[in-house]
Design an enzyme around this catalytic site. Structure first.
Site, short mmCIF file in Angstrom:
data_model
loop_
_atom_site.label_atom_id
_atom_site.label_comp_id
_atom_site.label_asym_id
_atom_site.label_seq_id
_atom_site.Cartn_x
_atom_site.Cartn_y
_atom_site.Cartn_z
N HIS A 130 29.74 -20.36 125.40
CA HIS A 130 28.71 -21.27 124.89
C HIS A 130 29.31 -22.61 124.45
O HIS A 130 28.87 -23.68 124.90
CB HIS A 130 27.98 -20.60 123.72
CG HIS A 130 26.89 -21.42 123.11
ND1 HIS A 130 25.55 -21.23 123.40
CD2 HIS A 130 26.93 -22.46 122.24
CE1 HIS A 130 24.83 -22.11 122.72
NE2 HIS A 130 25.65 -22.87 122.00
N GLU A 131 30.33 -22.54 123.60
CA GLU A 131 30.91 -23.79 123.07
C GLU A 131 31.62 -24.58 124.18
O GLU A 131 31.53 -25.80 124.23
CB GLU A 131 31.86 -23.50 121.90
CG GLU A 131 31.21 -22.84 120.68
CD GLU A 131 30.04 -23.63 120.07
OE1 GLU A 131 29.86 -24.82 120.40
OE2 GLU A 131 29.30 -23.04 119.25
N HIS A 134 29.19 -26.57 126.14
CA HIS A 134 28.88 -27.86 125.53
C HIS A 134 29.95 -28.91 125.88
O HIS A 134 29.62 -30.06 126.15
CB HIS A 134 28.80 -27.73 124.01
CG HIS A 134 27.56 -27.07 123.50
ND1 HIS A 134 26.31 -27.31 124.01
CD2 HIS A 134 27.37 -26.18 122.49
CE1 HIS A 134 25.41 -26.61 123.34
NE2 HIS A 134 26.03 -25.90 122.42
N HIS A 140 21.57 -26.92 125.03
CA HIS A 140 20.97 -25.61 124.76
C HIS A 140 19.89 -25.30 125.79
O HIS A 140 19.23 -26.20 126.31
CB HIS A 140 20.40 -25.57 123.35
CG HIS A 140 21.48 -25.41 122.31
ND1 HIS A 140 21.42 -25.94 121.07
CD2 HIS A 140 22.67 -24.77 122.39
CE1 HIS A 140 22.52 -25.64 120.41
NE2 HIS A 140 23.31 -24.94 121.19
N CYS A 141 19.74 -24.02 126.05
CA CYS A 141 18.85 -23.54 127.11
C CYS A 141 17.81 -22.61 126.49
O CYS A 141 18.09 -21.93 125.50
CB CYS A 141 19.70 -22.78 128.13
SG CYS A 141 18.77 -22.06 129.48
N CYS A 146 20.30 -16.33 128.55
CA CYS A 146 21.33 -17.29 128.97
C CYS A 146 22.32 -17.51 127.83
O CYS A 146 21.94 -17.61 126.67
CB CYS A 146 20.69 -18.62 129.36
SG CYS A 146 21.91 -19.90 129.76
N CYS A 165 22.67 -18.94 132.95
CA CYS A 165 21.51 -18.68 133.82
C CYS A 165 21.64 -19.55 135.07
O CYS A 165 22.51 -20.43 135.13
CB CYS A 165 20.21 -19.00 133.07
SG CYS A 165 19.90 -20.76 132.85
N CYS A 168 21.57 -23.38 134.37
CA CYS A 168 22.78 -23.87 133.68
C CYS A 168 23.98 -23.85 134.63
O CYS A 168 24.82 -24.75 134.61
CB CYS A 168 23.07 -23.05 132.43
SG CYS A 168 21.92 -23.39 131.07
ZN LIG Z 1 25.23 -24.57 120.98
ZN LIG Z 2 20.60 -21.48 130.79
#
Ligand SMILES: [Zn+2]
Ligand SMILES: [Zn+2]
Length: 192
Positions: A130-131, A134, A140-141, A146, A165, A168
């Site tokens: 996740h990080e 970015h 963000h999704c 996801c 996902c 993304c």
């Molecule tokens: Zn985040």
């Molecule tokens: Zn996504």
């Protein structure tokens, strides 16, 4: 294309198996090499004595200054508790479309007992993807499951997968392509 550096900056010794597991998930997700970097420096001014926590934003700045020159992205892992001023805690923080990200194991450990290594590993891998997402410019999704969905508690962390996902994933490829051209310096002034 330069690589991602995974850097343990925790108070306790690094857990080699945990780092190896994160490394393989990150490599698979982003299709980039990951180096486990073992620099012994630690951020000195990130601890807030009043909150008894470490400022993730200060650590990010420190990482940008201290990262190995050949590192494209640096993902730091720690065991200390992280915060940003407006929140009680954060699992991690990243510079959007930047070089640095940090994730802590402190809030990912469970009430199911500290022996649940597999659960901790999965949660850590999700937060790391996740990080890093970015840092590659992903936002963000809203797609359920996801890895780029926002998660503010463990229930939300556990509800998502370690993977991007379809949307993304496509966005990442698009961004990576631009990034790659920029990095190779082949298109300093893009022509249309
Ligand atoms: Zn985040
Ligand atoms: Zn996504």
């Amino acid at each position: 294309m330069r690589d991602i550096y995974l850097w343990w900056i925790g108070a306790d010794a690094a857990d080699g198996r945990l780092l190896a597991a994160v490394r393989s998930v990150v490599e698979r997700t982003f299709g980039r090499g990951v180096h486990v970097w073992s620099g012994r420096d630690r951020p000195a001014d990130a601890f807030d004595p009043r909150r008894q926590q470490h400022s993730s934003t200060r650590i990010l700045q420190w990482l940008v200054d201290r990262r190995p020159a050949e590192a494209h992205k640096v993902l730091a892992l720690t065991d200390v508790d992280l915060f940003i001023p407006i929140l009680t805690f954060v699992f991690g923080e990243a510079q959007l479309d930047g070089a640095a990200a940090i994730v802590s194991t402190a809030r990912l450990r469970t009430n199911h007992g500290s022996s649940n290594v597999r659960l901790l590993t999965t949660r850590l891998a999700k937060e790391c993807v996740h990080e890093l997402g970015h840092t590659f410019g992903l936002l963000h999704c809203d797609t359920p499951g996801c890895v780029m969905t926002r998660s503010v508690n463990l229930i939300e962390v556990d509800a998502k997968r370690t993977t991007l996902c379809g949307a993304c994933e496509a966005r990442y490829r698009e961004l990576r392509e631009k990034d790659g051209h920029h990095e190779q310096g082949t298109h300093p002034h893009p022509r249309r």
